[in-house]
Design a protein around this motif. Sequence first.
Motif: not given
Lengths: 409, 409
Positions: A234, A239-243
Amino acid sequence: MLSISVRGEQMPASPIRKLVPYAEAAKKRGTKVYHLNIGQPDIETPPAIVDAVKNADIRVLEYSHSAGNESYRRKLVQYYTSVGIDVTHNQIMITTGGSEAIQFAFMVCLNPGDEVIIPEPFYANYNGFAVAAGVKVVPITASIDNGFALPPISEFEKVITPRTKAIMVCNPNNPTGYLYSRAEMEALKSICLERDLFLFSDEAYREFCYDGAFVSALHLEGMDQHVVLMDTISKRYSACGARIGALVTKNAAVYNAAMKFAQARLSPPGLAQIMGEAAIDLPASYFDAPKAEYQARRDLLVRRLNAIPGVFCPNPGGAFYAIAQLPIDDSDRFCQWMLESFSHEGQTVMMAPATGFYGTPGLGKKEVRLAYVLNLHDIAAAMDCLEAALHQYPGRTAVTAPAALASGV
Amino acid sequence: MLSISVRGEQMPASPIRKLVPYAEAAKKRGTKVYHLNIGQPDIETPPAIVDAVKNADIRVLEYSHSAGNESYRRKLVQYYTSVGIDVTHNQIMITTGGSEAIQFAFMVCLNPGDEVIIPEPFYANYNGFAVAAGVKVVPITASIDNGFALPPISEFEKVITPRTKAIMVCNPNNPTGYLYSRAEMEALKSICLERDLFLFSDEAYREFCYDGAFVSALHLEGMDQHVVLMDTISKRYSACGARIGALVTKNAAVYNAAMKFAQARLSPPGLAQIMGEAAIDLPASYFDAPKAEYQARRDLLVRRLNAIPGVFCPNPGGAFYAIAQLPIDDSDRFCQWMLESFSHEGQTVMMAPATGFYGTPGLGKKEVRLAYVLNLHDIAAAMDCLEAALHQYPGRTAVTAPAALASGV
């Protein structure tokens, strides 16, 4: 009468998000809000890893292996080797964000009623995962006076009970930004070995260390059975939204039990695994720019904060957070007031009251957490706002310099 | 001595995946293995929804709203309206697969030690989520003799205790393929209202009904406070790897408590939410082709199974699973034997022993679950294998036609 569960009631609401309605109202009034309240970086997600998803040939988006794609785990071995962590792909489990790695560790290592010791202030969502697992968080208070260094091991010893199963640290730390030293990590090792405790190490911010060397829990020798590392892409690649995260452990019993939890939820996100795998191929120089950017922001933020009369902010060694002590009566009230009743040239700042990061009630009332996830211009503007706000705030208190400031630490 | 938790030990390993090593060994020997063991469809993921991700303009892949993107939830309102379910976007929470929706429901509605009644055979991972939440699954046995219809409500009443908090169904059913009738759903409604129980309804296979009408738990009037619906895009759009599902409930207390769990894990997968949102724009005719394909497969599979002497397979009304009763001593042994010791013209079949889907020990020993996720040619070839295998299997038993077969049901 249908009622929800006790844990459903006990589950804490996010202390970071509770001010959101006030921020939304401020925006509706036309006030610009600088968001220093959450760790959502503004740094661009590397286009190469977004393109990897765009260029992927997907006919059927199938379940992946429950531990994550083997190709990705093998690539991660390269990554971990590059940071001095020696693991095999069978000691790495891809998780749905670092969050799931924490949940798995709590579920697998602790029984309901067992205790995990965590230096406070700590990442507030540890509380939520503890409630879900029926685990008790036992806080040990770190002090702003020494920059939130690890409390003395004697403090840990005082609270160890027969139910204590683990110590947890976040390194470098969210919310303090503190970077644990080699000596501190060795001290944690000693007590974990002596009292036979797991060491949970949340290393989400590993790449962002500005002063001093990063020491991973998996750098500690003789701790193979004790360490469970939680990781995530993240922050590393914005890329926090990648999970996509990872649980890494050399303890086979822990890994195998976590694998059963992983199988129950089938697999981690498939598209984002492609992204994570591509990230390993980014050049080593990739981190130079974001790291330099974060460091410049930290330097500006800390300098500006300490230049405000009555404000003290220790210089954080890593991550992208700082906790500042303010001359105020109550940080919750102050942060709400800044959104509800204040603006400076049509602007204000949203910060996180530090109360949400302490397990001990009553602590953090004079402290706020600031995430330096905005560019230098915005940070400067946000500091202008904060300075003006502290002049106007009705709950301003007398300046009481902390011991550390007085002694020049 | 460091040890893992009791729930870490109790967590069941996936009964579906335990035969994987035998399948891998068979493939290494050069045997072709037809996989009828898992619900991983071979249907193409609609290119339009994959393209939506590829065409997305992503500069920073940020956390989404913890309940999922509002734009996606608003689109889902359209979808639910189209299937006769009347909800608002604030009653829909996007989850990480249907799996997380189940976890949230267990965590939020049941205390540790509370009981959920589930007709067996049932989706094996319910056991895992129950162990994680400390919840007790109380099975009620459905019978292959009547095609796994809902057991009489009197059977539910027999096992209700003061700890019973919920009844859970999967409709259409995994693993049986049974489609609950309006009368059966109304019977569930009656007992849930009378005994004040939650009704958890896993509707992952809603679109795939071949005989009779689908009745959602949210079609039942007067049940707004009782129903928690679990949903997923995995099977609907052949996007299992996306890990996007939903928890849908009109019970605000349940929703709000689930929201706290959702906030703790920050947000559901971001890239896949784009995919889910794009799926709502697929033409209504999209389902015609996969549904016709599944129905043709079902018809072939069931016809071929029932043509084998000693085999009985009720005709499932929905989903893409069937449970067949075979003239064998032990389904675990038989499924392993087919992978380990049998091949027919260089081919064999992997199936799931039904034992893994029963909560009552000893049941399902003569039953296997077959997922018709392969094309007609492969299903025919797999049936050739199964027929040959039943001739050779050393543990074959005498043919005992079930009552239903004898009576012509």
